[in-house]
Scaffold this motif. Structure first.
Motif, PDB file in Angstrom:
ATOM      1  N   ASN A 104      -7.305   2.600   5.918  1.00 28.88           N
ATOM      2  CA  ASN A 104      -6.696   1.365   6.432  1.00 28.88           C
ATOM      3  C   ASN A 104      -6.838   0.219   5.434  1.00 28.88           C
ATOM      4  N   ILE A 105      -8.033   0.132   4.822  1.00 27.85           N
ATOM      5  CA  ILE A 105      -8.259  -0.918   3.826  1.00 27.85           C
ATOM      6  C   ILE A 105      -7.316  -0.762   2.645  1.00 27.85           C
ATOM      7  N   ASP A 106      -7.117   0.473   2.231  1.00 26.37           N
ATOM      8  CA  ASP A 106      -6.199   0.710   1.109  1.00 26.37           C
ATOM      9  C   ASP A 106      -4.785   0.257   1.463  1.00 26.37           C
ATOM     10  N   LYS A 107      -4.377   0.566   2.705  1.00 27.83           N
ATOM     11  CA  LYS A 107      -3.042   0.142   3.134  1.00 27.83           C
ATOM     12  C   LYS A 107      -2.924  -1.380   3.139  1.00 27.83           C
ATOM     13  N   LYS A 108      -4.001  -2.054   3.677  1.00 31.46           N
ATOM     14  CA  LYS A 108      -3.962  -3.519   3.718  1.00 31.46           C
ATOM     15  C   LYS A 108      -3.945  -4.109   2.310  1.00 31.46           C
TER      16      LYS A 108
END
Length: 520
Positions: A104-108
């Protein structure tokens, strides 16, 4: 069964066997030796059988304990295995959660990078627009300058001047409206409170001086007061510190001194000597000592009477004594103790009108000038000395602030302090309260007129009503109606900053335009 229990069991059995052996031996000695041998054999056989049984039981219990220990170790191992499995499962779940959060962090992060790129592009476009707008603004200013025939600085000054005049006019109008409204609401109540307080407080007019007159039964007493070669009068002057003036005044001696307490001591001592008739140095010393004690008693009684008159109790005895000393102190001819009592009563009346603590207001009013009792003995103003005395004798913080702020030396922190200021001003400024020398009076009037004349646009000014009002005549062409309001305020502020005066001074600015023509 535990090994220790088995061993104990074996030891007990052996002890029993030995006991039986000795018992049999003892009995056999008395009866028969054969029986003894038989008993010993039986005992030994029993002991062996008991030992064998004990060994068997010990081995059995040992096997049982080993089995129990093995079972417990198996259970503990199973528990540990189960906990290890549960913890592994939890760790696996946590790992899955962490992996999900990382994704999720990578996507954000990707989305933020894209947004930053878009913002950078927008910023570039905005900078281009700003540059274009600045160029257009410069072109507009140049065109406006060509059309108007004025530079930007000239146009700015012109606009600022117009705006300043408008703001000045609006400010004056607003000030006038606010002052009118405030006066309508506040002046009436303030006047009612002050007038009510003044009407309910009656006080004497000033009558103190720096001399006392002692009446004599006859002029021959003057010679006795002077004494042989002036020894009596010298002794009296030395003991009291007062000058005795013996002149042609019939049947009277004048005592002169700036210290009223010394003058009172001298007056009482001289009156006692005149009544007694025996006037010589030793008798003079005795009379002066008695007079000093009487004055001390009088000071204490006057202080107590002042506290009773205003209804203030619980004041430190030393402060009460200092209040009594103020009976012999004057300020501009006004008796300091009477002034303090008057301020105390006025403060109480004003506090009752405003719904404040009447006793605390009276206390502050009574002690506001306590420093005047010692200011001729110690360095410092009576305000500083009074505040130090109140702190020394643990007075209320509100009282201390009222003492410090009644002449504006420090800021008032309570309504009671403001009330004491007003009461002090009323007591000092009322008609007949104080004497003022002609020189001081004329100087104050001149200073008032000089302050008003220093303002631009003032034609002339007149101080009237004993300096309680100043009328300022302005030049109509230089001062407008709106500017008159601001000028009156500025003159009032300057008077407050540069002058000291009792009460208040009314500033009356007058603008008058006259047109004259003649019919022929």
């Amino acid at each position: 069964m535990p090994t220790s229990a088995i061993i104990a069991f074996v030891v007990i059995a052996l002890l029993l066997a030995v006991g039986c052996f000795f018992l049999g031996r003892y009995l056999g000695i008395k009866n028969e030796k054969d029986k003894t041998a038989l008993t010993i054999g039986n005992a030994e056989s029993k002991a062996r059988s008991i030992v064998d049984e004990a060994v068997k039981k010990a081995e059995a219990s040992k096997r049982e304990s080993l089995l129990e220990i093995k079972e417990e170790s198996i259970k503990a191992k199973n528990e540990i295995d189960r906990e290890i499995k549960e913890r592994r499962a939890e760790v696996q779940r946590d790992e899955r959660r962490i992996q999900q959060k990382e994704s999720n962090i990578d996507k954000k992060a990707d989305a933020i990078e894209k947004r930053e790129a878009g913002l950078a592009a927008r910023e570039e476009s905005l900078n281009k627009l700003k540059d274009e707008l600045s160029k257009l603004n410069e072109q507009r200013v140049q065109e406006l300058e060509k059309i108007s025939g004025l530079t930007s600085e000239q146009a700015k000054e012109y606009l600022l001047k117009i705006v300043e005049e408008e703001v000045k006019h609006e400010t004056a109008v607003m000030v006038k409206e606010l002052e009118t409204k405030a006066k309508e609401e506040a002046d009436k109540k303030a006047k009612d409170y002050v007038v009510s307080a003044i009407q309910r407080c009656a006080a004497d007019h000033v009558s103190e001086s720096t001399i006392s007159v002692v009446q004599l039964p006859g002029d021959e007493m003057k010679g006795r007061i002077i004494g042989r070669e002036g020894r009596n009068i010298r002794t009296l002057e030395t003991m009291t510190g007062v000058d005795l003036i013996i002149d042609d005044t019939p049947e009277a001696v004048v005592l002169s001194s700036f210290d009223p307490i010394r003058r009172e001591v001298a007056r009482i001592a001289l009156e006692k000597l005149i009544v007694d008739g025996r006037i010589h140095p030793a008798r003079i010393e005795e009379a002066v000592e008695k007079a000093q004690k009487e004055v001390e008693t009088m000071i204490k009684e006057e202080g107590e009477a002042a506290t009773l008159e205003v209804g203030v109790h619980g004041i430190h005895p030393e402060l009460v004594r200092l209040l009594g000393k103020m009976k012999f102190r004057t300020s501009y001819g006004q008796n300091a103790l009477k002034h303090s009592i008057e301020v105390s009563l006025l403060s109480g009346l004003l506090a009752s009108e405003l719904g404040l603590d009447v006793r605390l207001a009276k206390r502050a009013g009574l002690l506001h000038d306590i420093g005047k009792a010692v200011d001729h003995e110690m360095e410092g103003s009576h305000v500083q000395l009074g505040a130090e005395l109140c702190r020394k004798y643990k007075e209320n913080a509100t009282v201390i602030n009222a003492v410090e702020s009644h002449h504006g030396d420090v800021e008032a922190t309570s309504l009671i302090a403001c009330i004491v200021q007003a009461a002090d001003t009323i007591s000092a400024a009322r008609p007949g309260a104080r004497r003022e020398t002609l020189e001081t009076y004329t100087t104050r009037l001149k200073n008032l007129e000089d302050i008003a004349n220093n303002f631009k646009g003032v034609d002339k000014s007149f101080a009237i009503q004993a300096g309680r009002e100043i009328r300022v005549m302005v030049v109509p062409e230089q001062v407008s109606d709106a500017e008159m309001i601001l000028m009156a305020r500025d003159i009032s502020k300057t008077i407050e900053d540069q002058m000291e005066y009792p009460g208040q001074i009314k500033v009356n600015v007058i603008r008058e335009s006259r047109v004259i023509d003649y019919a022929k």
